[in-house]
Design an enzyme around this catalytic site. Structure first.
Site, PDB file in Angstrom:
ATOM      1  N   HIS A  23      46.363  32.564  24.960  1.00 16.60           N
ATOM      2  CA  HIS A  23      45.113  31.928  24.494  1.00 16.60           C
ATOM      3  C   HIS A  23      45.449  30.958  23.365  1.00 16.60           C
ATOM      4  O   HIS A  23      44.907  31.070  22.259  1.00 16.60           O
ATOM      5  CB  HIS A  23      44.107  32.958  23.948  1.00 16.60           C
ATOM      6  CG  HIS A  23      43.444  33.798  25.000  1.00 16.60           C
ATOM      7  ND1 HIS A  23      42.872  35.006  24.725  1.00 16.60           N
ATOM      8  CD2 HIS A  23      43.241  33.589  26.309  1.00 16.60           C
ATOM      9  CE1 HIS A  23      42.362  35.528  25.822  1.00 16.60           C
ATOM     10  NE2 HIS A  23      42.576  34.680  26.797  1.00 16.60           N
ATOM     11  N   HIS A  79      38.723  35.824  38.851  1.00 17.58           N
ATOM     12  CA  HIS A  79      38.430  35.304  37.505  1.00 17.58           C
ATOM     13  C   HIS A  79      39.225  34.014  37.356  1.00 17.58           C
ATOM     14  O   HIS A  79      40.367  33.940  37.830  1.00 17.58           O
ATOM     15  CB  HIS A  79      38.842  36.366  36.476  1.00 17.58           C
ATOM     16  CG  HIS A  79      38.894  35.900  35.063  1.00 17.58           C
ATOM     17  ND1 HIS A  79      37.904  35.150  34.480  1.00 17.58           N
ATOM     18  CD2 HIS A  79      39.820  36.133  34.078  1.00 17.58           C
ATOM     19  CE1 HIS A  79      38.214  34.938  33.203  1.00 17.58           C
ATOM     20  NE2 HIS A  79      39.376  35.511  32.945  1.00 17.58           N
ATOM     21  N   GLU A  81      39.987  31.946  34.503  1.00 19.12           N
ATOM     22  CA  GLU A  81      40.683  31.454  33.326  1.00 19.12           C
ATOM     23  C   GLU A  81      42.042  30.929  33.804  1.00 19.12           C
ATOM     24  O   GLU A  81      42.561  31.365  34.852  1.00 19.12           O
ATOM     25  CB  GLU A  81      40.833  32.610  32.306  1.00 19.12           C
ATOM     26  CG  GLU A  81      41.141  32.117  30.914  1.00 19.12           C
ATOM     27  CD  GLU A  81      40.920  33.187  29.838  1.00 19.12           C
ATOM     28  OE1 GLU A  81      40.571  34.330  30.176  1.00 19.12           O
ATOM     29  OE2 GLU A  81      41.104  32.850  28.646  1.00 19.12           O
ATOM     30  N   ASP A  83      45.078  31.283  33.229  1.00 19.53           N
ATOM     31  CA  ASP A  83      46.237  32.147  33.519  1.00 19.53           C
ATOM     32  C   ASP A  83      46.185  32.714  34.935  1.00 19.53           C
ATOM     33  O   ASP A  83      47.200  33.178  35.453  1.00 19.53           O
ATOM     34  CB  ASP A  83      46.384  33.273  32.480  1.00 19.53           C
ATOM     35  CG  ASP A  83      45.119  34.067  32.248  1.00 19.53           C
ATOM     36  OD1 ASP A  83      44.034  33.475  32.308  1.00 19.53           O
ATOM     37  OD2 ASP A  83      45.221  35.279  31.989  1.00 19.53           O
ATOM     38  N   HIS A 145      35.999  39.702  31.305  1.00 22.24           N
ATOM     39  CA  HIS A 145      35.392  39.294  30.058  1.00 22.24           C
ATOM     40  C   HIS A 145      34.794  37.907  30.089  1.00 22.24           C
ATOM     41  O   HIS A 145      34.400  37.389  29.038  1.00 22.24           O
ATOM     42  CB  HIS A 145      36.473  39.362  28.962  1.00 22.24           C
ATOM     43  CG  HIS A 145      37.597  38.369  29.171  1.00 22.24           C
ATOM     44  ND1 HIS A 145      37.989  37.491  28.183  1.00 22.24           N
ATOM     45  CD2 HIS A 145      38.387  38.057  30.242  1.00 22.24           C
ATOM     46  CE1 HIS A 145      38.965  36.717  28.601  1.00 22.24           C
ATOM     47  NE2 HIS A 145      39.233  37.046  29.852  1.00 22.24           N
ATOM     48  N   ASP A 164      41.420  41.109  34.785  1.00 15.05           N
ATOM     49  CA  ASP A 164      41.829  41.417  33.398  1.00 15.05           C
ATOM     50  C   ASP A 164      41.550  42.869  32.998  1.00 15.05           C
ATOM     51  O   ASP A 164      42.285  43.445  32.179  1.00 15.05           O
ATOM     52  CB  ASP A 164      41.106  40.496  32.412  1.00 15.05           C
ATOM     53  CG  ASP A 164      41.686  39.087  32.393  1.00 15.05           C
ATOM     54  OD1 ASP A 164      42.870  38.925  32.715  1.00 15.05           O
ATOM     55  OD2 ASP A 164      40.946  38.154  32.036  1.00 15.05           O
ATOM     56  N   TYR A 192      45.009  45.134  24.048  1.00 11.48           N
ATOM     57  CA  TYR A 192      44.275  44.248  24.959  1.00 11.48           C
ATOM     58  C   TYR A 192      42.776  44.539  24.868  1.00 11.48           C
ATOM     59  O   TYR A 192      41.951  43.628  24.724  1.00 11.48           O
ATOM     60  CB  TYR A 192      44.778  44.473  26.387  1.00 11.48           C
ATOM     61  CG  TYR A 192      44.380  43.396  27.363  1.00 11.48           C
ATOM     62  CD1 TYR A 192      45.239  42.338  27.642  1.00 11.48           C
ATOM     63  CD2 TYR A 192      43.149  43.427  28.010  1.00 11.48           C
ATOM     64  CE1 TYR A 192      44.882  41.347  28.530  1.00 11.48           C
ATOM     65  CE2 TYR A 192      42.787  42.433  28.906  1.00 11.48           C
ATOM     66  CZ  TYR A 192      43.656  41.406  29.172  1.00 11.48           C
ATOM     67  OH  TYR A 192      43.293  40.422  30.046  1.00 11.48           O
ATOM     68  N   HIS A 225      47.271  41.570  34.756  1.00 10.74           N
ATOM     69  CA  HIS A 225      48.366  41.538  33.769  1.00 10.74           C
ATOM     70  C   HIS A 225      48.973  42.937  33.670  1.00 10.74           C
ATOM     71  O   HIS A 225      48.237  43.932  33.631  1.00 10.74           O
ATOM     72  CB  HIS A 225      47.849  41.179  32.376  1.00 10.74           C
ATOM     73  CG  HIS A 225      47.184  39.838  32.281  1.00 10.74           C
ATOM     74  ND1 HIS A 225      47.882  38.657  32.333  1.00 10.74           N
ATOM     75  CD2 HIS A 225      45.885  39.503  32.102  1.00 10.74           C
ATOM     76  CE1 HIS A 225      47.037  37.646  32.205  1.00 10.74           C
ATOM     77  NE2 HIS A 225      45.814  38.129  32.068  1.00 10.74           N
TER      78      HIS A 225
HETATM   79 FE1  FEO Z   1      40.675  36.142  31.226  1.00  8.47          FE
HETATM   80 FE2  FEO Z   1      43.829  36.953  32.135  1.00  8.47          FE
HETATM   81  O1  FEO Z   1      42.382  35.830  31.886  1.00  8.47           O
END
Ligand code: FEO
Length: 395
Positions: A23, A79, A81, A83, A145, A164, A192, A225
């Site tokens: 981030h 999701h 984002e 990544d 999230h 996530d 996390y 992750h």
């Molecule tokens: Fe909310 Fe692993 O991205």
């Protein structure tokens, strides 16, 4: 090469051993991370999530060794984002018409990121996609999230792809939860949760109960992750329910910064007073200018109360304290006591400012705090110890 999870599922993600910050600079990743992507091959083939953009070409080159890309029937984006969606542009150059299954918010986010009119199929909770022997069932999980987040459950294999949620920034070649150091694993899962999911705890609780009520068998939880929860996957669900329920341990953390050590001496004296009052409590001191900010947030998350200290400078508090207070405000901690302390030379308004800021950020203000003029001598340090005792007794 990919790693086989079952006959039908292959992990095709990227382990990022070198990652130090995530981030931007907002999240420290002492143990690296991974971007997990899963290739599901039934009569139809689906790819669940991709990887971060810097690894897009590598990801696609490796994916081609697993499958002819033209045989990928569906992309599932839980999701979006960067990544997880970062390799989409490169992938869509190869297979531009492949439908992308995501939530309505997911489609808007992908468009907002990549400005392409791809073939979106928007899904809602309960919608499913038939792959042949198995089915993918989608469960929206907004604000876990991001607004676009969803889970995908695969029947037959009984696997929850949770993105996530239940993840950790933890690089490992071992793949499964039982194969790694348990202390490291739970420390990263906790960090996390504390740093990313705390403000969304009410959604976490609600969504977990909603999924549990479906009574679906879960053989594995595959997050985006870190490790896959294969050995007793229920353990991380139970842990999340505890973390989401205003979690605290018998711990008090003092977060401070200091210029000429007066506020540090105060912190140490207050900590000694707390220990004298309660020998069972864990007391931790963290200098906000020297310690990692996400580690500090993790310790705040574990605490039943905190004390925040800063000397007064230019009618305000030190830079590092301003930063950590801003993080605490955004994370919306609940049910934690707090108070302030600090040294001063003349105007000395910081303790009042910190106390107000802690109250405005959702902490239960325990008292008006304590301040010491100039460098505390033995007599003043005894007063600080006494203050620590009173603080601990008042909790
Ligand atoms: Fe909310 Fe692993 O991205």
């Amino acid at each position: 090469m990919g790693k086989k999870l079952t006959d039908k599922i292959t992990w095709v993600g990227k382990i990022d051993w070198e990652l130090k910050k995530f981030h931007g600079n907002e999240y420290s990743t002492h143990k690296g991370s991974s971007y997990n992507s899963y290739l599901v091959c039934d009569q139809k083939t689906a790819l669940i999530d991709t990887v971060w953009q810097p690894f897009d070409k590598e990801f696609i080159a490796r994916l081609k060794k697993e499958i002819d890309l033209k045989k990928v029937d569906y992309l599932i984006m839980n999701h979006n984002e960067i990544d997880h969606s970062g390799a989409l542009p490169e992938l869509m150059r190869e297979i531009p018409d492949t439908p992308i299954y995501c939530t309505a918010a997911g489609a808007r986010i992908i468009q907002g990121h990549y400005h392409q009119e791809w073939n979106f199929v928007t899904v809602k909770t309960g919608d499913s996609l038939d792959l042949g022997d198995s089915k993918l069932i989608f469960v929206e999980a907004p604000m876990l999230h991001w607004p676009d987040t969803m889970f995908t459950y695969m029947t037959g294999e009984n696997i929850l792809f949770s993105n996530d949620a239940f993840g950790q920034h933890y690089a490992t070649e071992s793949l499964y939860n039982s194969k790694v150091d348990q202390g490291e694993l739970f420390a990263e899962a906790l960090k996390y949760y504390a740093n990313i999911l705390t403000p969304f705890s009410q959604f976490v609780t609600k969504k977990i109960h909603e999924v549990l009520e479906l009574n679906l068998p879960v053989n594995m939880i595959c997050p985006s992750h870190g490790v896959i929860w294969k050995d007793n996957p229920a353990q991380i669900i139970e842990q999340y329910l505890k973390w989401a329920d205003n979690y605290q341990e018998n711990q008090i953390t003092l977060v401070y910064d200091t210029m000429w050590n007066s506020t540090r001496k105060m912190a140490e004296a207050i900590a000694a007073g707390i220990r004298e009052t309660d020998s069972t409590v864990t007391v931790k001191l963290m200098n906000a200018a020297k310690r990692d900010k996400n580690d500090i947030i993790t310790e705040v998350f574990r605490s039943k109360a905190i004390l925040v200290g800063s000397p007064t400078i230019n009618n305000g508090y030190l830079f590092s304290i301003g930063g950590i207070l801003e993080m605490m405000k955004g994370l919306k901690f609940k049910n934690k006591g707090a108070a302030a302390f600090g040294s001063y030379g003349w105007s000395g308004e910081v303790v009042k400012q910190l106390t107000k800021q802690l109250g405005d950020s959702g902490f239960r203000v325990v008292d008006d705090g304590h301040r010491s003029l100039w460098i505390p001598d033995e007599m003043e340090l005894a007063v600080c110890r006494e203050y620590g005792k009173q603080f601990a007794q008042a909790l």
